[in-house]
Design a protein around this motif. Structure first.
Motif, PDB file in Angstrom:
ATOM      1  N   THR A   1       0.567  -1.325  -0.145  1.00 15.21           N
ATOM      2  CA  THR A   1       0.262  -0.040   0.244  1.00 15.21           C
ATOM      3  C   THR A   1       0.811   1.352  -0.297  1.00 15.21           C
ATOM      4  O   THR A   1       0.656   2.420  -0.621  1.00 15.21           O
ATOM      5  N   LEU A   2       1.598   1.395   0.819  1.00 18.44           N
ATOM      6  CA  LEU A   2       3.020   2.777   0.841  1.00 18.44           C
ATOM      7  C   LEU A   2       3.573   2.662  -0.282  1.00 18.44           C
ATOM      8  O   LEU A   2       3.853   4.077  -0.846  1.00 18.44           O
ATOM      9  N   GLY A   3       3.854   1.409  -1.138  1.00 15.89           N
ATOM     10  CA  GLY A   3       3.947   1.872  -2.874  1.00 15.89           C
ATOM     11  C   GLY A   3       3.301   2.410  -3.252  1.00 15.89           C
ATOM     12  O   GLY A   3       3.717   3.125  -4.327  1.00 15.89           O
ATOM     13  N   VAL A   4       2.115   1.899  -3.192  1.00 19.07           N
ATOM     14  CA  VAL A   4       1.180   2.287  -3.935  1.00 19.07           C
ATOM     15  C   VAL A   4       1.173   4.224  -3.669  1.00 19.07           C
ATOM     16  O   VAL A   4       0.555   4.839  -5.071  1.00 19.07           O
ATOM     17  N   ALA A   5       1.464   4.611  -2.707  1.00 18.09           N
ATOM     18  CA  ALA A   5       1.215   6.266  -2.490  1.00 18.09           C
ATOM     19  C   ALA A   5       2.801   6.554  -2.667  1.00 18.09           C
ATOM     20  O   ALA A   5       2.120   7.805  -3.335  1.00 18.09           O
TER      21      ALA A   5
END
Length: 166
Positions: free
Chosen positions: A81-85
């Motif tokens: 999810t942090l990678g998507v952010a």
């Protein structure tokens, strides 16, 4: 001593943005029972190479938004999810860099702040997000994870934020 001359700061901001987009933000390597796995995480996608076995349900290529759903543990799903952010945060400086490359004077006239500093702040945000995701991979993923692109983004952010724009 300045790392970048003031007259080249705009070009450096564009180049730094493109290099952050091209660099893998982390690289992971682990080996278990004769099976070696190499994972390369770029902002928009992840490649995972498995040597020594064929695993059922394995997906060697995933888009960034698919990674979180593919992870089995909570910390790794959060890392996805942090990678998507980070990807979402990167889209603005990427688009701005293309426009800035084509019309530097127009961008500098329209923006209420120095575009070079804006690039530095945005790349810093991308670097922090990918470094946090890498930290989750380091603590929750077997083997070794190196946050290559995350560190590159932070170094470029520092250089852009400290450039002398006399």
């Amino acid at each position: 001593m300045a790392w970048v001359k003031s007259e080249y700061a705009g070009e450096f901001a564009v180049l730094a943005t493109w290099l952050v987009g091209l660099a893998p933000w982390s690289v992971s390597l682990f080996e278990i029972e004769g099976v070696t796995v190499v994972g390369l995480r770029f902002l928009p996608f992840r490649f995972q190479f498995i040597f020594g076995a064929t695993l059922p349900g394995e997906r060697p290529f995933l888009w960034a938004w698919q990674v979180a759903a593919f992870q089995e543990s909570e910390p790794l799903a959060l890392a996805g999810t942090l990678g998507v952010a980070a990807l979402v945060g990167f889209l603005f400086p990427l688009g701005l860099s293309l426009y800035y490359y084509a019309a530097e004077d127009r961008v500098e006239a329209v923006l209420p702040m120095d575009p070079v500093r804006l690039f530095g702040g945005l790349l810093g945000l991308v670097g922090v997000l990918t470094l946090a995701a890498s930290g989750l991979f380091i603590t929750s993923f077997p083997g070794v994870t190196v946050p290559i692109g995350a560190l590159v983004a932070l170094v470029f952010a520092y250089l852009l934020l400290t450039v002398d724009r006399a």
